[in-house]
Design a protein around this motif. Structure first.
Motif, PDB file in Angstrom:
ATOM      1  N   ASN A   1      43.022  59.607  78.531  1.00  0.00           N
ATOM      2  CA  ASN A   1      44.169  60.491  78.684  1.00  0.00           C
ATOM      3  C   ASN A   1      43.738  61.638  79.578  1.00  0.00           C
ATOM      4  OD1 ASN A   1      45.903  59.108  77.013  1.00  0.00           O
ATOM      5  ND2 ASN A   1      45.598  60.414  75.235  1.00  0.00           N
ATOM      6  N   PRO A   2      44.673  62.209  80.355  1.00  0.00           N
ATOM      7  CA  PRO A   2      44.307  63.379  81.149  1.00  0.00           C
ATOM      8  C   PRO A   2      43.913  64.534  80.221  1.00  0.00           C
ATOM      9  CG  PRO A   2      46.631  62.785  81.468  1.00  0.00           C
ATOM     10  CD  PRO A   2      46.041  61.795  80.531  1.00  0.00           C
ATOM     11  N   ILE A   3      42.914  65.303  80.656  1.00  0.00           N
ATOM     12  CA  ILE A   3      42.410  66.422  79.861  1.00  0.00           C
ATOM     13  C   ILE A   3      42.556  67.693  80.682  1.00  0.00           C
ATOM     14  CG2 ILE A   3      40.380  67.362  78.669  1.00  0.00           C
ATOM     15  CD1 ILE A   3      39.289  64.424  78.647  1.00  0.00           C
ATOM     16  N   GLN A   4      43.061  68.761  80.037  1.00  0.00           N
ATOM     17  CA  GLN A   4      43.197  70.045  80.717  1.00  0.00           C
ATOM     18  C   GLN A   4      42.763  71.177  79.794  1.00  0.00           C
ATOM     19  OE1 GLN A   4      47.242  70.544  82.140  1.00  0.00           O
ATOM     20  NE2 GLN A   4      46.584  69.891  84.163  1.00  0.00           N
ATOM     21  N   PHE A   5      42.127  72.181  80.384  1.00  0.00           N
ATOM     22  CA  PHE A   5      41.774  73.397  79.655  1.00  0.00           C
ATOM     23  C   PHE A   5      42.300  74.576  80.464  1.00  0.00           C
ATOM     24  CE2 PHE A   5      39.113  76.993  78.483  1.00  0.00           C
ATOM     25  CZ  PHE A   5      39.113  76.902  77.100  1.00  0.00           C
ATOM     26  N   GLU A   6      43.197  75.335  79.871  1.00  0.00           N
ATOM     27  CA  GLU A   6      43.822  76.488  80.538  1.00  0.00           C
ATOM     28  C   GLU A   6      44.342  76.136  81.928  1.00  0.00           C
ATOM     29  OE1 GLU A   6      41.292  79.956  80.382  1.00  0.00           O
ATOM     30  OE2 GLU A   6      41.559  80.139  78.211  1.00  0.00           O
ATOM     31  N   GLY A   7      44.995  74.978  82.038  1.00  0.00           N
ATOM     32  CA  GLY A   7      45.603  74.553  83.294  1.00  0.00           C
ATOM     33  C   GLY A   7      44.655  73.887  84.273  1.00  0.00           C
ATOM     34  N   HIS A   8      43.371  73.822  83.954  1.00  0.00           N
ATOM     35  CA  HIS A   8      42.384  73.177  84.834  1.00  0.00           C
ATOM     36  C   HIS A   8      42.137  71.741  84.377  1.00  0.00           C
ATOM     37  CE1 HIS A   8      41.286  77.027  86.695  1.00  0.00           C
ATOM     38  NE2 HIS A   8      41.325  77.537  85.484  1.00  0.00           N
ATOM     39  N   ASP A   9      42.181  70.810  85.332  1.00  0.00           N
ATOM     40  CA  ASP A   9      41.877  69.417  85.007  1.00  0.00           C
ATOM     41  C   ASP A   9      40.405  69.269  84.669  1.00  0.00           C
ATOM     42  OD1 ASP A   9      44.485  68.553  85.449  1.00  0.00           O
ATOM     43  OD2 ASP A   9      44.115  68.100  87.560  1.00  0.00           O
ATOM     44  N   ILE A  10      40.131  68.491  83.641  1.00  0.00           N
ATOM     45  CA  ILE A  10      38.765  68.219  83.203  1.00  0.00           C
ATOM     46  C   ILE A  10      38.507  66.726  83.386  1.00  0.00           C
ATOM     47  CG2 ILE A  10      37.185  68.222  81.214  1.00  0.00           C
ATOM     48  CD1 ILE A  10      37.945  71.056  82.055  1.00  0.00           C
ATOM     49  N   ASN A  11      37.408  66.385  84.068  1.00  0.00           N
ATOM     50  CA  ASN A  11      37.031  64.978  84.212  1.00  0.00           C
ATOM     51  C   ASN A  11      36.318  64.544  82.940  1.00  0.00           C
ATOM     52  OD1 ASN A  11      37.989  64.606  86.835  1.00  0.00           O
ATOM     53  ND2 ASN A  11      36.135  65.493  87.710  1.00  0.00           N
ATOM     54  N   GLY A  12      36.817  63.494  82.332  1.00  0.00           N
ATOM     55  CA  GLY A  12      36.176  62.998  81.121  1.00  0.00           C
ATOM     56  C   GLY A  12      37.060  62.025  80.390  1.00  0.00           C
ATOM     57  N   GLY A  13      36.506  61.485  79.341  1.00  0.00           N
ATOM     58  CA  GLY A  13      37.237  60.537  78.515  1.00  0.00           C
ATOM     59  C   GLY A  13      37.414  61.099  77.117  1.00  0.00           C
ATOM     60  N   VAL A  14      38.072  60.320  76.296  1.00  0.00           N
ATOM     61  CA  VAL A  14      38.328  60.706  74.915  1.00  0.00           C
ATOM     62  C   VAL A  14      37.728  59.632  74.023  1.00  0.00           C
ATOM     63  CG1 VAL A  14      40.093  61.241  73.194  1.00  0.00           C
ATOM     64  CG2 VAL A  14      40.475  61.839  75.598  1.00  0.00           C
ATOM     65  N   MET A  15      36.987  60.071  73.020  1.00  0.00           N
ATOM     66  CA  MET A  15      36.406  59.150  72.044  1.00  0.00           C
ATOM     67  C   MET A  15      36.918  59.508  70.657  1.00  0.00           C
ATOM     68  SD  MET A  15      32.385  58.913  73.094  1.00  0.00           S
ATOM     69  CE  MET A  15      32.036  57.648  71.872  1.00  0.00           C
ATOM     70  N   GLY A  16      37.257  58.497  69.898  1.00  0.00           N
ATOM     71  CA  GLY A  16      37.568  58.676  68.486  1.00  0.00           C
ATOM     72  C   GLY A  16      36.386  58.166  67.694  1.00  0.00           C
ATOM     73  N   VAL A  17      35.838  59.004  66.836  1.00  0.00           N
ATOM     74  CA  VAL A  17      34.621  58.642  66.101  1.00  0.00           C
ATOM     75  C   VAL A  17      34.748  59.011  64.624  1.00  0.00           C
ATOM     76  CG1 VAL A  17      33.191  59.021  68.162  1.00  0.00           C
ATOM     77  CG2 VAL A  17      33.390  60.824  66.448  1.00  0.00           C
ATOM     78  N   THR A  18      33.770  58.532  63.866  1.00  0.00           N
ATOM     79  CA  THR A  18      33.630  58.920  62.470  1.00  0.00           C
ATOM     80  C   THR A  18      32.480  59.919  62.370  1.00  0.00           C
ATOM     81  OG1 THR A  18      32.106  57.109  62.039  1.00  0.00           O
ATOM     82  CG2 THR A  18      34.449  56.680  61.664  1.00  0.00           C
ATOM     83  N   GLU A  19      32.366  60.550  61.237  1.00  0.00           N
ATOM     84  CA  GLU A  19      31.293  61.524  61.007  1.00  0.00           C
ATOM     85  C   GLU A  19      29.910  60.888  61.186  1.00  0.00           C
ATOM     86  OE1 GLU A  19      29.857  64.120  57.128  1.00  0.00           O
ATOM     87  OE2 GLU A  19      31.981  63.655  57.358  1.00  0.00           O
TER      88      GLU A  19
END
Length: 182
Positions: free
Chosen positions: A25-43
């Motif tokens: 999914n696209p990632i943004q922090f304070e309007g800035h695009d962030i290059n990266g992915g999203v991981m769903g993990v367990t503890e």
């Protein structure tokens, strides 16, 4: 998810399992695009692959569907280059969803054991990841074995368990000898 956790019952040499999900999914922090992915993990993911925290805490199994995330060192550096804000406690946008950053991980050396770039990831609870994308599926499970176990023997037991519970799938196994040396 329950089937992944059930792997621990297939052999008593299995100390822990950590299923994980990767979504894009696209990632943004304070309007800035962030290059990266999203991981769903367990503890247990952090314990098995030796993730250390630079700030805050890691995802907990008690977080369930909470809008919390942990960011990797690479994501942290991108945020730092765009703003002077300490990201812990701040919000980051993943797709159309807003997450509160609860921790920053230390740099993690890439290896062939985990396919994802942990440093360039926003990590969320696995249950949250499974509802973020209709394409999210548990395609990877990290397993921690006891020191005196035979990985080939345990692999055969896991394959037997998976064939009984999930039919029609192919499985690929990799040994993590480089992680054991740590």
């Amino acid at each position: 998810l329950q089937q992944a956790y059930g792997i621990t019952s297939s052999d008593n040499h299995i100390l822990a399992v950590a299923p994980y999900v990767q979504i894009y999914n696209p990632i943004q922090f304070e309007g800035h695009d962030i290059n990266g992915g999203v991981m769903g993990v367990t503890e247990s993911f952090a314990k098995i692959v030796h993730i250390k925290m630079a700030q805050g805490r890691f995802i907990s199994d008690l977080d369930h569907y909470a809008p919390f995330c942990v960011i990797g060192e690479g994501v942290f550096q991108q945020i730092k280059s765009n703003t002077l804000v300490n990201p812990v406690g701040q919000q980051i946008q993943v797709g159309k969803n807003i997450f509160t950053i609860i921790g920053v991980m230390e740099a993690w050396p890439e290896n062939s054991f985990v396919y994802a770039s942990i440093d360039n990831s926003v990590i969320v609870p696995i249950q949250t990841a499974l509802i973020l994308s209709q394409y999210a599926a548990i395609n990877n499970i990290v397993v921690k074995l006891s020191e005196n176990s035979s990985s080939d023997f345990v692999q055969a037991k896991i394959e037997n368990y998976l064939n009984q519970t999930i039919s029609g799938k192919k499985y690929f196994f990799r040994s993590a000898k480089e992680l054991v040396k740590r």
